[in-house]
Design a protein around this motif. Structure first.
Motif, PDB file in Angstrom:
ATOM      1  N   HIS A 101     -49.178  38.854  36.174  1.00 29.94           N
ATOM      2  CA  HIS A 101     -48.039  38.403  35.485  1.00 29.94           C
ATOM      3  C   HIS A 101     -47.541  37.360  36.493  1.00 29.94           C
ATOM      4  N   THR A 102     -46.955  36.104  35.697  1.00 30.82           N
ATOM      5  CA  THR A 102     -46.657  35.005  36.560  1.00 30.82           C
ATOM      6  C   THR A 102     -45.520  35.271  37.378  1.00 30.82           C
ATOM      7  N   LEU A 103     -45.219  34.885  38.752  1.00 31.56           N
ATOM      8  CA  LEU A 103     -43.937  35.101  39.499  1.00 31.56           C
ATOM      9  C   LEU A 103     -42.937  34.153  39.085  1.00 31.56           C
ATOM     10  N   ILE A 125     -59.948  36.889  38.455  1.00 34.53           N
ATOM     11  CA  ILE A 125     -59.245  37.920  39.270  1.00 34.53           C
ATOM     12  C   ILE A 125     -57.773  37.864  39.374  1.00 34.53           C
ATOM     13  N   ALA A 126     -57.254  39.164  39.666  1.00 32.65           N
ATOM     14  CA  ALA A 126     -55.741  39.143  39.581  1.00 32.65           C
ATOM     15  C   ALA A 126     -55.167  40.500  40.420  1.00 32.65           C
ATOM     16  N   LYS A 127     -53.882  40.309  40.884  1.00 26.77           N
ATOM     17  CA  LYS A 127     -53.464  41.605  41.481  1.00 26.77           C
ATOM     18  C   LYS A 127     -52.005  42.077  40.729  1.00 26.77           C
ATOM     19  N   LEU A 128     -52.122  43.366  40.797  1.00 25.54           N
ATOM     20  CA  LEU A 128     -50.877  44.183  40.300  1.00 25.54           C
ATOM     21  C   LEU A 128     -49.993  45.085  41.279  1.00 25.54           C
ATOM     22  N   THR A 184     -42.452  37.462  35.365  1.00 25.54           N
ATOM     23  CA  THR A 184     -42.100  37.080  33.930  1.00 25.54           C
ATOM     24  C   THR A 184     -42.999  37.642  33.065  1.00 25.54           C
ATOM     25  N   GLU A 185     -42.793  37.454  31.814  1.00 28.09           N
ATOM     26  CA  GLU A 185     -43.716  38.221  30.566  1.00 28.09           C
ATOM     27  C   GLU A 185     -44.985  37.256  30.468  1.00 28.09           C
ATOM     28  N   ALA A 186     -44.997  36.150  31.288  1.00 29.17           N
ATOM     29  CA  ALA A 186     -46.254  35.571  30.815  1.00 29.17           C
ATOM     30  C   ALA A 186     -47.464  36.068  31.848  1.00 29.17           C
ATOM     31  N   VAL A 187     -48.430  36.098  31.162  1.00 23.92           N
ATOM     32  CA  VAL A 187     -49.830  36.686  31.699  1.00 23.92           C
ATOM     33  C   VAL A 187     -50.505  35.431  32.151  1.00 23.92           C
TER      34      VAL A 187
END
Length: 256
Positions: free
Chosen positions: A26-28, A242-245, A35-38
């Motif tokens: 999700h966008t910082l 690729i993405a981190k959570l 934010t709610e934006a993926v």
């Protein structure tokens, strides 16, 4: 082939082999809140691995020797007698670097990325050990022909950085990375499994719930470790996405 490991080349070689930033799923937004934006939309199968909270390290293998680096700086090469002790990276990886030097690929550069973690490595060390143990887990790698490397070293360092941050480095897919780790005697970061992209959460609340089963680290160094994981990294099998959570990001945003 011209000499690669010269003082003239080191600044550019450092930039060429730095590990690029992994985007948050999700966008910082402001004040570090999500934010709610993926911002990463996955397709096909996804592979989730544990994000270990240590310090980023790299092994840069060339026919002329192996270099060890932190995320930002080169710290040591196999011909050096003195090294930079920053974050304990060289002491953790020096013996491995010497072994890699004996099996260098004659016409290619191999960059191996991993996390050094445990005793004395950051505030999260207690999550992995209560003794003096230090670990290293590999999470990425790429290989480039030396001729291509030398061509990149001819361009300005600013263009190399832009190339790097725009997916220029030819990272290995998941299968090739697993094979490399096995053949070179490295441990991989723990894998949480493979699942379809449709399973990926959309809202912040869904993501927080999605993370819950991964709260305990699978990479403890001893039985006394507190065991809290930092989060997960999700990638497509070919690593194009690729993405981190991270748990902390969702707790801060949702006040959990």
């Amino acid at each position: 082939m011209r000499t690669l490991l010269t003082e003239l080349h080191l600044t550019k070689l450092n930039s060429l082999t730095k590990y690029p930033s992994i985007p948050t799923y999700h966008t910082l937004g402001e004040k570090g809140r999500l934010t709610e934006a993926v911002q990463v939309s996955f397709e096909g199968d996804c592979v989730a691995t544990e994000k270990i909270d240590g310090t980023n390290a790299r092994l840069i293998c060339t026919p002329e020797g192996v270099l060890i680096g932190s995320r930002e700086d080169l710290l040591w090469a196999t011909s050096d007698l003195i090294y930079n002790p920053a974050m304990g990276i060289v002491s953790a990886l020096r013996e491995k670097a010497l072994t890699l030097a004996d099996t260098a690929i004659p016409d290619a550069l191999l960059a191996i990325y991993g996390e050094v973690y445990g005793r004395g490595v950051g505030a999260a060390a207690k999550n992995y050990t209560t003794s003096d143990k230090v670990g290293f887990r590999v999470f990425d790698a790429f290989q480039m022909p030396l001729q291509t490397v030398m061509e990149h070293l001819e361009i300005p360092v600013e263009r190399i950085a832009s190339w790097r941050e725009n997916s220029g480095q030819p990272f290995m897919d998941v299968f090739a990375l697993d094979t490399l780790a096995r053949e070179r005697g490295f441990e991989r970061v723990p894998t949480h499994g493979v699942f379809a992209a449709a399973v990926m959460p959309r809202s912040l609340g869904e993501a927080h719930a999605f993370l819950a089963p991964f709260a305990k680290t699978l990479a403890p160094l001893d039985a006394g470790a507190l065991g809290q994981a930092e989060g997960i990294v999700v990638r497509s099998r070919d690593r194009r996405q690729i993405a981190k959570l991270r748990f902390e990001d969702y707790r801060r945003t949702l006040k959990h």
